[in-house]
Write an enzyme that holds these catalytic residues in place. Structure first.
Site, short mmCIF file in Angstrom:
data_model
loop_
_atom_site.label_atom_id
_atom_site.label_comp_id
_atom_site.label_asym_id
_atom_site.label_seq_id
_atom_site.Cartn_x
_atom_site.Cartn_y
_atom_site.Cartn_z
N ASP A 67 0.48 -1.13 -0.17
CA ASP A 67 -0.24 -0.26 -0.39
C ASP A 67 0.79 0.80 -0.07
OD1 ASP A 67 0.73 -0.29 2.77
OD2 ASP A 67 -1.60 -0.63 3.30
N ASN A 137 -7.42 -1.97 14.20
CA ASN A 137 -9.05 -2.64 13.99
C ASN A 137 -9.18 -3.86 13.46
OD1 ASN A 137 -7.84 -1.77 11.18
ND2 ASN A 137 -9.48 0.16 11.23
N HIS A 139 -6.85 -4.39 10.55
CA HIS A 139 -6.79 -4.70 8.90
C HIS A 139 -6.03 -4.78 8.74
CE1 HIS A 139 -4.45 -0.21 9.15
NE2 HIS A 139 -4.18 -1.20 9.69
N GLU A 144 -9.71 -1.85 5.76
CA GLU A 144 -11.07 -1.17 6.87
C GLU A 144 -11.96 -2.25 7.20
OE1 GLU A 144 -8.55 0.04 8.49
OE2 GLU A 144 -8.48 3.10 7.56
C1 F6R Z 1 1.55 -0.70 6.16
C2 F6R Z 1 0.27 -1.88 6.05
C3 F6R Z 1 -0.68 -2.06 7.81
C4 F6R Z 1 -0.12 -1.66 8.82
C5 F6R Z 1 -0.46 -1.80 10.20
C6 F6R Z 1 0.37 -2.24 11.40
O1 F6R Z 1 2.16 -1.03 5.06
O2 F6R Z 1 -0.98 -2.24 5.48
O3 F6R Z 1 -1.77 -2.90 7.19
O4 F6R Z 1 0.77 -3.04 8.06
O5 F6R Z 1 -1.18 -1.24 9.75
O6 F6R Z 1 1.56 -0.40 11.81
P1 F6R Z 1 2.19 -0.42 12.58
O7 F6R Z 1 3.30 -1.89 11.96
O8 F6R Z 1 2.80 0.04 12.56
O9 F6R Z 1 1.56 -0.76 13.70
#
Ligand code: F6R
Length: 263
Positions: A67, A137, A139, A144
């Site tokens: 992403d 959440n 994801h 989301e």
């Molecule tokens: C990032 C992504 C997100 C993160 C998730 C956890 O490329 O796809 O799904 O993996 O938001 O983020 P952290 O590791 O910062 O808690």
């Protein structure tokens, strides 16, 4: 599904790096699906060390990031492009032509662009190993809650909670992106192998729901239950709400004996 229980953040990163290294040693032109975020930093650090000290060779590896924020130039310090350059690409020998990250500066033609991202993944032969983190959440990528479990790469509007989490890495007064380009759940589920990393108490609830709860679009990581080769690597804090930890330990022990190639 395998659940690997580790002590702390550091061990989670080591284990994930070990699995990536094993994939690349076995298939030097492997296609890796990569993620950004705090959880990933230790893993990239260890991969950089393996490259530097043990000559782990990424020269033929192809990469596809999950992403990117919509509206951020690749040079923006908070873009996922910058994250990947700083934590990984400038520290190993992935060929620049083999790196794919969605273009955050797109302003129109989204569907066509997202289709071309999917086509590029297919043309590379599909993702051999997809690395994932998990949001508070639940994801994966930026899928989301209520994202279709069949979704493909597309523009996604970020939830208020995710924007709040992201705000921490942006400066005071800086605008936090409201949208992102993200691989879909359908895209992620097509990877041949998936490894999800989680560390810290804030991940305990979504992890328990993803592994032991029902499959639901309300917590998109639960869709991983539909995939035949998923490994969760968790630290103690992230595993604290799991009801079946003892069983996961036994499964891992038996896997090491019966089908060690899965580890
Ligand atoms: C990032 C992504 C997100 C993160 C998730 C956890 O490329 O796809 O799904 O993996 O938001 O983020 P952290 O590791 O910062 O808690």
């Amino acid at each position: 599904m395998l659940v690997v229980l580790k002590r702390d953040y550091r061990e989670v990163g080591f284990e994930a790096a070990r699995m990536i290294a094993a994939t690349v040693r076995k298939k030097p032109a492997a296609v890796l699906g990569l993620a950004t975020g705090n959880t990933m930093m230790g893993m990239y650090e260890e991969l950089a060390r393996l490259h530097r000290e043990e000559h782990l060779d990424f020269s033929r590896v192809r990469t596809f990031n999950l992403d990117e924020y919509l509206g951020l130039a690749s040079s923006h310090p908070r873009s996922f492009h910058s994250f990947m350059q700083g934590h990984f690409f400038t520290r190993v020998n992935v060929a620049p032509a083999n790196i794919h990250i969605p273009d955050g500066m797109l302003s129109g033609g989204y569907e066509q662009y997202c289709d071309s991202y999917e086509t590029a993944i297919s043309a590379a032969g599909g993702i051999d190993l997809q690395i994932l983190g998990i949001g508070r959440n639940g994801h994966i990528g930026f899928n989301e809650p209520t994202s279709s479990l069949a979704s493909r790469t597309r523009v996604k509007v970020l939830s208020a909670g995710t924007m709040e989490d992201n705000r921490r890495s942006f400066g005071a007064g800086e605008k936090v992106p409201e949208c992102a380009l993200t691989m879909g759940i359908g895209t992620i589920l097509e990877a041949k192998r998936i490894v999800l990393l989680a560390a810290g108490a804030s991940k305990a609830h979504p992890i328990a729901k993803a592994i032991e709860g029902p499959v639901t679009a309300s917590l998109t990581a639960s869709a991983l239950q539909l995939h035949p080769d998923v490994t969760f690597i968790l630290d103690e804090a992230a595993a604290v709400e799991l009801a079946q930890k003892e069983y996961y330990r036994r499964v891992l022990e038996m896997t090491a004996v019966l089908t060690p190639a899965r580890l």
